[in-house]
Design a protein around this motif. Sequence first.
Motif, PDB file in Angstrom:
ATOM      1  N   MET A 186       0.844  -1.199   0.000  1.00 40.89           N
ATOM      2  CA  MET A 186       0.000   0.000   0.000  1.00 40.89           C
ATOM      3  C   MET A 186       0.874   1.240   0.000  1.00 40.89           C
ATOM      4  SD  MET A 186      -2.944   1.526   0.053  1.00 40.89           S
ATOM      5  CE  MET A 186      -4.084   0.147   0.274  1.00 40.89           C
ATOM      6  N   LEU A 187       0.477   2.218  -0.829  1.00 42.70           N
ATOM      7  CA  LEU A 187       1.206   3.476  -0.849  1.00 42.70           C
ATOM      8  C   LEU A 187       1.215   4.085   0.555  1.00 42.70           C
ATOM      9  CD1 LEU A 187      -1.240   5.833  -0.845  1.00 42.70           C
ATOM     10  CD2 LEU A 187      -1.479   4.990  -3.168  1.00 42.70           C
ATOM     11  N   SER A 188       2.183   4.945   0.831  1.00 41.36           N
ATOM     12  CA  SER A 188       2.390   5.435   2.201  1.00 41.36           C
ATOM     13  C   SER A 188       1.807   6.808   2.471  1.00 41.36           C
ATOM     14  CB  SER A 188       3.890   5.454   2.513  1.00 41.36           C
ATOM     15  OG  SER A 188       4.560   6.343   1.622  1.00 41.36           O
ATOM     16  N   SER A 189       1.660   7.647   1.419  1.00 40.71           N
ATOM     17  CA  SER A 189       1.145   9.004   1.621  1.00 40.71           C
ATOM     18  C   SER A 189       0.332   9.431   0.407  1.00 40.71           C
ATOM     19  CB  SER A 189       2.289   9.985   1.882  1.00 40.71           C
ATOM     20  OG  SER A 189       3.232   9.950   0.828  1.00 40.71           O
ATOM     21  N   LEU A 190      -0.701  10.234   0.657  1.00 41.32           N
ATOM     22  CA  LEU A 190      -1.676  10.557  -0.384  1.00 41.32           C
ATOM     23  C   LEU A 190      -2.087  12.015  -0.291  1.00 41.32           C
ATOM     24  CD1 LEU A 190      -3.698   9.426  -2.600  1.00 41.32           C
ATOM     25  CD2 LEU A 190      -5.336   9.184  -0.713  1.00 41.32           C
ATOM     26  N   LEU A 191      -1.965  12.734  -1.386  1.00 41.15           N
ATOM     27  CA  LEU A 191      -2.513  14.082  -1.480  1.00 41.15           C
ATOM     28  C   LEU A 191      -3.876  13.996  -2.161  1.00 41.15           C
ATOM     29  CD1 LEU A 191      -0.795  17.379  -2.403  1.00 41.15           C
ATOM     30  CD2 LEU A 191      -2.875  16.724  -3.634  1.00 41.15           C
ATOM     31  N   VAL A 192      -4.873  14.627  -1.567  1.00 46.99           N
ATOM     32  CA  VAL A 192      -6.225  14.623  -2.121  1.00 46.99           C
ATOM     33  C   VAL A 192      -6.462  15.963  -2.803  1.00 46.99           C
ATOM     34  CG1 VAL A 192      -8.674  14.311  -1.647  1.00 46.99           C
ATOM     35  CG2 VAL A 192      -6.974  13.077  -0.286  1.00 46.99           C
ATOM     36  N   ALA A 193      -6.525  15.946  -4.112  1.00 46.06           N
ATOM     37  CA  ALA A 193      -6.637  17.172  -4.905  1.00 46.06           C
ATOM     38  C   ALA A 193      -8.095  17.531  -5.119  1.00 46.06           C
ATOM     39  CB  ALA A 193      -5.910  17.004  -6.237  1.00 46.06           C
TER      40      ALA A 193
ATOM     41  N   GLY B 265     -14.276  19.603   0.110  1.00 45.12           N
ATOM     42  CA  GLY B 265     -15.602  19.247   0.575  1.00 45.12           C
ATOM     43  C   GLY B 265     -15.773  17.792   0.920  1.00 45.12           C
ATOM     44  N   GLU B 266     -16.980  17.272   0.620  1.00 40.90           N
ATOM     45  CA  GLU B 266     -17.316  15.929   1.087  1.00 40.90           C
ATOM     46  C   GLU B 266     -16.456  14.838   0.457  1.00 40.90           C
ATOM     47  OE1 GLU B 266     -18.837  13.200  -0.452  1.00 40.90           O
ATOM     48  OE2 GLU B 266     -19.096  14.133  -2.411  1.00 40.90           O
ATOM     49  N   ILE B 267     -16.072  14.974  -0.822  1.00 36.86           N
ATOM     50  CA  ILE B 267     -15.293  13.898  -1.428  1.00 36.86           C
ATOM     51  C   ILE B 267     -13.869  13.889  -0.876  1.00 36.86           C
ATOM     52  CG2 ILE B 267     -14.661  15.241  -3.466  1.00 36.86           C
ATOM     53  CD1 ILE B 267     -15.269  11.409  -3.163  1.00 36.86           C
ATOM     54  N   ALA B 268     -13.296  15.055  -0.622  1.00 35.65           N
ATOM     55  CA  ALA B 268     -11.964  15.084  -0.010  1.00 35.65           C
ATOM     56  C   ALA B 268     -12.015  14.453   1.375  1.00 35.65           C
ATOM     57  CB  ALA B 268     -11.456  16.522   0.079  1.00 35.65           C
ATOM     58  N   ARG B 269     -13.036  14.801   2.133  1.00 36.85           N
ATOM     59  CA  ARG B 269     -13.193  14.250   3.484  1.00 36.85           C
ATOM     60  C   ARG B 269     -13.382  12.740   3.434  1.00 36.85           C
ATOM     61  NH1 ARG B 269     -17.900  16.165   7.775  1.00 36.85           N
ATOM     62  NH2 ARG B 269     -16.721  15.717   9.703  1.00 36.85           N
ATOM     63  N   ARG B 270     -14.156  12.279   2.438  1.00 32.89           N
ATOM     64  CA  ARG B 270     -14.437  10.853   2.335  1.00 32.89           C
ATOM     65  C   ARG B 270     -13.167  10.054   1.977  1.00 32.89           C
ATOM     66  NH1 ARG B 270     -14.142   6.620   1.787  1.00 32.89           N
ATOM     67  NH2 ARG B 270     -15.352   4.926   0.898  1.00 32.89           N
ATOM     68  N   VAL B 271     -12.364  10.576   1.049  1.00 33.41           N
ATOM     69  CA  VAL B 271     -11.115   9.902   0.675  1.00 33.41           C
ATOM     70  C   VAL B 271     -10.145   9.902   1.854  1.00 33.41           C
ATOM     71  CG1 VAL B 271      -9.103   9.983  -0.845  1.00 33.41           C
ATOM     72  CG2 VAL B 271     -11.386  10.391  -1.780  1.00 33.41           C
ATOM     73  N   ILE B 272     -10.053  11.027   2.524  1.00 35.40           N
ATOM     74  CA  ILE B 272      -9.158  11.135   3.684  1.00 35.40           C
ATOM     75  C   ILE B 272      -9.557  10.147   4.766  1.00 35.40           C
ATOM     76  CG2 ILE B 272      -8.540  12.677   5.596  1.00 35.40           C
ATOM     77  CD1 ILE B 272      -8.577  14.966   3.457  1.00 35.40           C
TER      78      ILE B 272
ATOM     79  N   LEU C 183      -6.488   3.348   6.795  1.00 32.71           N
ATOM     80  CA  LEU C 183      -5.484   2.413   6.292  1.00 32.71           C
ATOM     81  C   LEU C 183      -4.068   2.769   6.738  1.00 32.71           C
ATOM     82  CD1 LEU C 183      -6.824   2.012   2.633  1.00 32.71           C
ATOM     83  CD2 LEU C 183      -7.068   0.386   4.526  1.00 32.71           C
ATOM     84  N   GLY C 184      -3.937   3.840   7.509  1.00 32.97           N
ATOM     85  CA  GLY C 184      -2.612   4.237   7.975  1.00 32.97           C
ATOM     86  C   GLY C 184      -1.804   4.993   6.953  1.00 32.97           C
ATOM     87  N   VAL C 185      -2.477   5.527   5.949  1.00 28.70           N
ATOM     88  CA  VAL C 185      -1.809   6.305   4.902  1.00 28.70           C
ATOM     89  C   VAL C 185      -1.781   7.774   5.331  1.00 28.70           C
ATOM     90  CG1 VAL C 185      -1.935   7.067   2.496  1.00 28.70           C
ATOM     91  CG2 VAL C 185      -2.546   4.706   3.099  1.00 28.70           C
TER      92      VAL C 185
ATOM     93  N   GLU D  33      -9.064  17.223   9.147  1.00 28.72           N
ATOM     94  CA  GLU D  33      -8.965  15.777   9.323  1.00 28.72           C
ATOM     95  C   GLU D  33      -7.794  15.145   8.586  1.00 28.72           C
ATOM     96  OE1 GLU D  33     -12.896  14.429   8.294  1.00 28.72           O
ATOM     97  OE2 GLU D  33     -13.802  15.486   9.999  1.00 28.72           O
ATOM     98  N   ALA D  34      -7.152  15.895   7.705  1.00 31.01           N
ATOM     99  CA  ALA D  34      -5.962  15.385   7.022  1.00 31.01           C
ATOM    100  C   ALA D  34      -4.753  15.465   7.960  1.00 31.01           C
ATOM    101  CB  ALA D  34      -5.701  16.190   5.754  1.00 31.01           C
TER     102      ALA D  34
END
Length: 445
Positions: free
Chosen positions: A1-8, A11-18, A24-26, A44-45
């Motif tokens: 699993m990838l270790s770090s993720l930027l959510v581009a 609103g709700e979709i950014a919050r949901r992905v985060i 998952l510990g990302v 929350e990020a």
Amino acid sequence: MLSSLLVANRGEIARRVIRTANRLGVRTVAVHSDADADLPFVREATEAVPIGPANPAESYRNAEAVLAAAKATGAEAIHPGYGFLSENGAFAKAVIDNGLIWVGPGPDAIAAMGDKINARNLMAAAGVPVAPGTKDPASSVEAALDAAREIGFPVMVKAAAGGGGMGMAVAGDADRLRAEYDKVRTFAERMFGDGSVLVERYFPRVRHIEVQILGLADGRVVALGERECSVQRRNQKLVEETPSPALSPQQRQELLAAAVRAGEAVGYRNAGTVECLFDPAAGQFFFLEMNTRLQVEHPITEAVFGIDLVEQQLRVASGLAPTFDPAALTVTGHAIEVRVNAEDPKKFFPGPGAITTWTEPTGDGVRVDAGYTAGNVVTQSYDSLMAKLIVHGTDRADALRKLRDAVTGFVVAGPKVNLPFFTELLDNPEFVSGDYDTGIVGRMR
């Protein structure tokens, strides 16, 4: 699993992905405009980076700013959510060229599906049914008129590079087509930088049904059921449900198989949606478009399959197998989603403002994916979507009962809100019966 993720996204979709990435510990990175600094997804990020003013062109659509934030924070991957840069093949390529992981389909697949005419032609070649329409752009009003006469009025005039229900108009005769052609072309040039126009048959009474596909890391494409999306205003969805009440088991099987062929035709990887029009009178479906991203309405698919689609996206991007067995997929119950927008419930005009009260419903089978809470401000800079209310029941009747209670229990004050429309819809015999089409909202108004 990838270790770090930027959510581009925001609103709700950014919050949901985060939320999934955090589980998952990302390590998560949120990018945000100045207007969104106080929204929940920023808090929350793991880390947050301001990338510009409220204007999306200077922030969320600013590819250079997003890539700079990824480099500055050491993010390994970028998840685009939906909208903004999510279906921008050039941005996907830039992410990959910068040595980052793109959580989505490849740039070639995005480009292939981004032009509606090219997509139609590819799907036809792959054996996916398409509605009668132009195989090349209608380069003039005269060309559009010739096509319409061959297809037969009424026709839909569409921006070939459009999406999200934008850049579309219905023409019932030649005079109307002359007027709408220039409007659509001008809109398309301004919004999408491409004035190409597509003409195809318009079905006055039709249902909008889409299929969730997932291209796995090993090259297989699987279909995760269908979603009924026929409750719309201005060609944009308000309510989605799964399974669709319109399909027989055989029709469902044929639709899912066609969606898999569509994904295979472009070597699809990651999550995507094959959107179709279904003519219930003829029992036929036609390819409409492919959205090369995660859809707003993905939670209802998650509810009936018990699968976290964002987790599957991250696994595919990491080269990992899914958490489920593609050969043993089963649907459990029925799920419905309504989009809670900051707009009036009659004409659906946007009504932004500061949120003074925000009370979310709770209960068995009730889920809320929200981008806002009390104290936040809904601005005019972005889409009016504030939250998605999702219910999951043992069957459609149970889901409708839960939705009625949940809509009543969702209290928002400050901006305008469309919740009263859903109360009205849930009392509408046509919707309750399941025998409705894309004209239902117009008939209610």
